[in-house]
Design a protein around this motif. Structure first.
Motif, PDB file in Angstrom:
ATOM      1  N   GLY A   1       0.818  -1.205   0.000  1.00 31.39           N
ATOM      2  CA  GLY A   1       0.000   0.000   0.000  1.00 31.39           C
ATOM      3  C   GLY A   1       0.853   1.257   0.000  1.00 31.39           C
ATOM      4  N   ALA A   2       1.930   1.255   0.783  1.00 29.11           N
ATOM      5  CA  ALA A   2       2.824   2.416   0.838  1.00 29.11           C
ATOM      6  C   ALA A   2       3.567   2.607  -0.487  1.00 29.11           C
ATOM      7  N   ILE A   3       4.116   1.511  -1.020  1.00 29.98           N
ATOM      8  CA  ILE A   3       4.846   1.604  -2.286  1.00 29.98           C
ATOM      9  C   ILE A   3       3.908   2.021  -3.410  1.00 29.98           C
ATOM     10  N   PHE A   4       2.700   1.453  -3.418  1.00 33.82           N
ATOM     11  CA  PHE A   4       1.722   1.762  -4.458  1.00 33.82           C
ATOM     12  C   PHE A   4       1.313   3.231  -4.389  1.00 33.82           C
ATOM     13  N   ALA A   5       1.124   3.754  -3.180  1.00 35.58           N
ATOM     14  CA  ALA A   5       0.782   5.169  -3.029  1.00 35.58           C
ATOM     15  C   ALA A   5       1.892   6.048  -3.575  1.00 35.58           C
ATOM     16  N   ARG A   6       3.129   5.704  -3.270  1.00 27.55           N
ATOM     17  CA  ARG A   6       4.272   6.478  -3.765  1.00 27.55           C
ATOM     18  C   ARG A   6       4.374   6.405  -5.280  1.00 27.55           C
ATOM     19  N   GLU A   7       4.250   5.185  -5.826  1.00 21.39           N
ATOM     20  CA  GLU A   7       4.343   5.030  -7.275  1.00 21.39           C
ATOM     21  C   GLU A   7       3.181   5.720  -7.981  1.00 21.39           C
ATOM     22  N   MET A   8       1.985   5.667  -7.378  1.00 16.19           N
ATOM     23  CA  MET A   8       0.843   6.352  -7.971  1.00 16.19           C
ATOM     24  C   MET A   8       1.068   7.858  -7.980  1.00 16.19           C
ATOM     25  N   GLY A   9       1.647   8.373  -6.899  1.00 17.03           N
ATOM     26  CA  GLY A   9       1.959   9.795  -6.856  1.00 17.03           C
ATOM     27  C   GLY A   9       2.948  10.193  -7.922  1.00 17.03           C
ATOM     28  N   LYS A  10       3.949   9.357  -8.173  1.00 16.21           N
ATOM     29  CA  LYS A  10       4.946   9.637  -9.209  1.00 16.21           C
ATOM     30  C   LYS A  10       4.312   9.627 -10.604  1.00 16.21           C
ATOM     31  N   THR A  11       3.495   8.602 -10.863  1.00 13.67           N
ATOM     32  CA  THR A  11       2.859   8.501 -12.184  1.00 13.67           C
ATOM     33  C   THR A  11       1.901   9.663 -12.415  1.00 13.67           C
ATOM     34  N   ALA A  12       1.143  10.028 -11.383  1.00 12.44           N
ATOM     35  CA  ALA A  12       0.217  11.155 -11.509  1.00 12.44           C
ATOM     36  C   ALA A  12       0.976  12.445 -11.818  1.00 12.44           C
ATOM     37  N   HIS A  13       2.115  12.629 -11.172  1.00 11.93           N
ATOM     38  CA  HIS A  13       2.930  13.815 -11.433  1.00 11.93           C
ATOM     39  C   HIS A  13       3.434  13.825 -12.881  1.00 11.93           C
ATOM     40  N   GLN A  14       3.884  12.685 -13.351  1.00  8.92           N
ATOM     41  CA  GLN A  14       4.386  12.596 -14.722  1.00  8.92           C
ATOM     42  C   GLN A  14       3.289  12.814 -15.754  1.00  8.92           C
ATOM     43  N   ASN A  15       2.068  12.360 -15.449  1.00  8.02           N
ATOM     44  CA  ASN A  15       0.972  12.443 -16.413  1.00  8.02           C
ATOM     45  C   ASN A  15       0.085  13.671 -16.223  1.00  8.02           C
ATOM     46  N   GLY A  16       0.452  14.540 -15.294  1.00  2.00           N
ATOM     47  CA  GLY A  16      -0.322  15.767 -15.094  1.00  2.00           C
ATOM     48  C   GLY A  16      -1.679  15.546 -14.448  1.00  2.00           C
ATOM     49  N   ILE A  17      -1.805  14.494 -13.627  1.00  2.00           N
ATOM     50  CA  ILE A  17      -3.062  14.209 -12.932  1.00  2.00           C
ATOM     51  C   ILE A  17      -3.005  14.824 -11.537  1.00  2.00           C
ATOM     52  N   ASP A  18      -4.024  15.610 -11.184  1.00  2.00           N
ATOM     53  CA  ASP A  18      -4.068  16.235  -9.860  1.00  2.00           C
ATOM     54  C   ASP A  18      -4.585  15.244  -8.837  1.00  2.00           C
TER      55      ASP A  18
ATOM     56  N   SER B   1     -10.599  18.659  -4.632  1.00  2.00           N
ATOM     57  CA  SER B   1     -10.630  19.149  -6.005  1.00  2.00           C
ATOM     58  C   SER B   1      -9.201  19.437  -6.463  1.00  2.00           C
ATOM     59  N   PRO B   2      -8.975  19.531  -7.766  1.00  2.00           N
ATOM     60  CA  PRO B   2      -7.623  19.831  -8.260  1.00  2.00           C
ATOM     61  C   PRO B   2      -7.006  21.069  -7.624  1.00  2.00           C
ATOM     62  N   GLU B   3      -7.849  22.075  -7.327  1.00  2.00           N
ATOM     63  CA  GLU B   3      -7.317  23.315  -6.747  1.00  2.00           C
ATOM     64  C   GLU B   3      -6.722  23.092  -5.362  1.00  2.00           C
ATOM     65  N   ARG B   4      -7.267  22.121  -4.634  1.00  2.00           N
ATOM     66  CA  ARG B   4      -6.796  21.849  -3.275  1.00  2.00           C
ATOM     67  C   ARG B   4      -5.780  20.721  -3.218  1.00  2.00           C
ATOM     68  N   SER B   5      -5.600  20.016  -4.291  1.00  2.00           N
ATOM     69  CA  SER B   5      -4.720  18.848  -4.282  1.00  2.00           C
ATOM     70  C   SER B   5      -3.260  19.257  -4.216  1.00  2.00           C
ATOM     71  N   ARG B   6      -2.511  18.542  -3.396  1.00  2.00           N
ATOM     72  CA  ARG B   6      -1.065  18.753  -3.299  1.00  2.00           C
ATOM     73  C   ARG B   6      -0.373  17.477  -3.750  1.00  2.00           C
ATOM     74  N   GLY B   7       0.370  17.579  -4.817  1.00  2.00           N
ATOM     75  CA  GLY B   7       1.012  16.416  -5.407  1.00  2.00           C
ATOM     76  C   GLY B   7       2.233  15.947  -4.640  1.00  2.00           C
ATOM     77  N   ILE B   8       2.819  14.867  -5.102  1.00  2.00           N
ATOM     78  CA  ILE B   8       3.923  14.219  -4.405  1.00  2.00           C
ATOM     79  C   ILE B   8       5.155  15.110  -4.310  1.00  2.00           C
ATOM     80  N   THR B   9       5.352  16.002  -5.287  1.00  2.00           N
ATOM     81  CA  THR B   9       6.568  16.833  -5.285  1.00  2.00           C
ATOM     82  C   THR B   9       6.536  17.904  -4.191  1.00  2.00           C
ATOM     83  N   GLU B  10       5.389  18.102  -3.536  1.00  2.73           N
ATOM     84  CA  GLU B  10       5.354  19.006  -2.388  1.00  2.73           C
ATOM     85  C   GLU B  10       5.875  18.332  -1.124  1.00  2.73           C
ATOM     86  N   TYR B  11       6.119  17.008  -1.211  1.00  5.26           N
ATOM     87  CA  TYR B  11       6.590  16.238  -0.063  1.00  5.26           C
ATOM     88  C   TYR B  11       7.940  15.569  -0.333  1.00  5.26           C
TER      89      TYR B  11
END
Length: 474
Positions: free
Chosen positions: A129-146, A225-235
């Motif tokens: 679950g932890a690895i998947f959350a991290r990898e999902m955050g990375k993929t979302a950042h690469q694909n421009g998903i908020d 919402s996208p406006e409130r979302s903080r992506g992985i690169t903020e952490y």
């Protein structure tokens, strides 16, 4: 965008508000344990006949009361970690991250995978679950998903907060299924309670499926919402996020091969990395596990069988003994926080058990129950005590006798009572950050940054669990 859309729905606003307050006030997991120690100490001295120094003695004695069980828990975590970090499994997780097209879908997928895997093995569910959350955050950042990274991490933690104690590594049902367990020795039960009456009973399976569906729906509605979302690169800084050398979620099986090439003339290195040496013992171990289930059926499942099975499965995946040992070295980092905090929580448990505080709390709740409402009060008793003693097996040793005696007085099967209790033990993990320590290390997030949403999920689950525990028949 219109103001109403930007603000999102009611649940989104509640989650955002809780997250802001918890991020400002929540202490670190270690300080959390220290604060709970003071609370339980004062409660025992003021609420029971325990003296001030006597409570300190109970605390000290409790530190060392469950060392065997602590080792079993560490092994469950570390074997799950080693299997989850295998490159092929990690690659499969990266492939799964390509499916969601929105942040809400990403959170739900991470949570469903974590909850399903936690049913199989709580350590596996937590680490994957932890690895998947991290990898999902990375993929979302690469694909421009908020996607809101703290909620993504909560999704990865949901297995520990909901489904694990109903599953194959659940401490309470496995302890009752183990020959010569503490309850048999104490005369609480006459014989083992097989897992066909707990984990594999239709009651527990129904609760699991319904709970996963409800939790997924709530996480979807909580997603900012996208406006409130903080992506992985903020952490995690972007230059570290995609640097394999600095990425704790990236595990490559190249180091042992390099060692082989460097020391290929040294027989010891060839033996250390021999697939035959590792593979044969793994095969023998897995055959033994299979034989055990063949002869005893699903009732053979207990803590020792689970740990032995995953030890052998991990060795079968890696085959090379040296590689497997190195992966356990990596896993020890994830277990470090638990190793530090477990004695402190065991000390808290020592005060609660020896002073009679835990039994008093449980008996007080169970005394007002009826045969119809007993599952609800068994859940609440476990949930309250789990805030102070987040150890499923250790807590069950203390509360189990009261739960079983009250269940028998109401004519309720022990298996029914055990599984109702089990959800309470898991539920308040969404408030106590003890079991989140490995996830925090992998995702590089702080407890206070994600636990606002974890607490929101805890609150949303309360009416749902009360209803299903009352309605679903055993």
């Amino acid at each position: 965008m219109a103001q109403g859309t930007a603000d999102g729905g009611a649940l989104e606003r509640i989650g955002h508000g809780l997250s802001d307050k918890v991020e400002r006030w929540m202490p670190s997991p270690f300080l959390f344990a220290i604060i709970l120690t003071y609370i339980v100490y004062v409660a025992a001295v003021l609420g029971t006949e325990t003296g001030a120094f006597e409570a300190v003695e109970f605390w000290y004695d409790g530190f060392w009361g469950f060392l065997t069980f602590a080792m079993q828990m560490v092994l469950i975590l570390m074997t799950g970690f080693v299997v989850a970090y295998h490159p092929r499994i990690n690659a499969g997780l990266r492939w799964l991250t390509t499916f969601p097209s929105t942040g809400k879908q990403a959170v739900v997928l991470v949570a469903v995978v974590a909850m399903a895997l936690a049913w199989v093995h709580w350590g596996l569910g937590l680490i994957i679950g932890a690895i998947f959350a991290r990898e999902m955050g990375k993929t979302a950042h690469q694909n421009g998903i908020d996607v809101h990274y703290p909620l993504l991490c909560v999704g990865g933690y949901m297995g520990l907060g909901l489904t694990w104690h109903w599953g194959l590594s659940g401490s309470a049902p496995l302890m009752l299924a183990t020959e010569g367990n503490e309850f048999i020795e104490a005369g609480v039960v006459d014989a083992v309670v097989p897992t066909s009456e707990t984990i594999f009973h239709p009651y527990a399976l129904t609760l699991t499926v319904l709970s996963i569906g409800f939790a997924a729906a709530m996480l979807y509605l909580l997603s900012p919402s996208p406006e409130r979302s903080r992506g992985i690169t903020e952490y995690i800084p972007e230059d570290e996020l995609f640097d394999a050398a600095a990425d704790g979620g990236e595990v490559e099986e190249t180091a042992p091969e390099t060692v082989e090439r460097r020391d290929e003339t040294v027989p010891a290195e060839k033996i250390n990395n021999s697939r035959i040496m590792g593979g044969l013992i793994a095969l023998g171990g897995l055959v033994m596990v299979g034989y055990t289930f063949w002869t005893l059926g699903l009732d053979a499942l207990d803590l020792n069988v689970v740990n032995f099975g995953f030890l052998m499965a991990g060795l079968a995946i890696y085959t090379r003994p040296q590689v497997y040992r190195e992966r356990f070295g990596d896993a020890s980092k994830a277990a470090a926080g638990i190793i530090l905090l477990f004695p402190f929580f065991a000390g808290i448990q020592g005060i609660m058990a020896s002073s009679g505080l835990a039994e008093m709390l449980a008996d007080g709740l169970l005394a007002v129950s009826s045969p119809e409402t007993f599952p609800i009060f068994a859940w609440l008793a476990a949930a309250v005590v789990n805030l102070f003693v987040p150890s499923g097996g250790g807590e069950w040793i203390v509360l189990g006798p009261s739960v079983i005696e009250a269940a028998e007085a109401h004519g309720i099967p022990i298996g029914h009572a055990t599984m109702a209790y089990a959800v309470g033990d898991a539920h308040t993990n969404l408030l106590n950050p003890f079991w989140a320590i490995p996830l925090l290390a992998i995702t590089r997030i702080k407890a206070r940054e994600m636990f606002g949403y974890a607490i929101a999920m805890l609150l949303l689950l309360i009416p749902f669990l009360a209803i299903v525990l009352y309605v679903v028949p055993y």
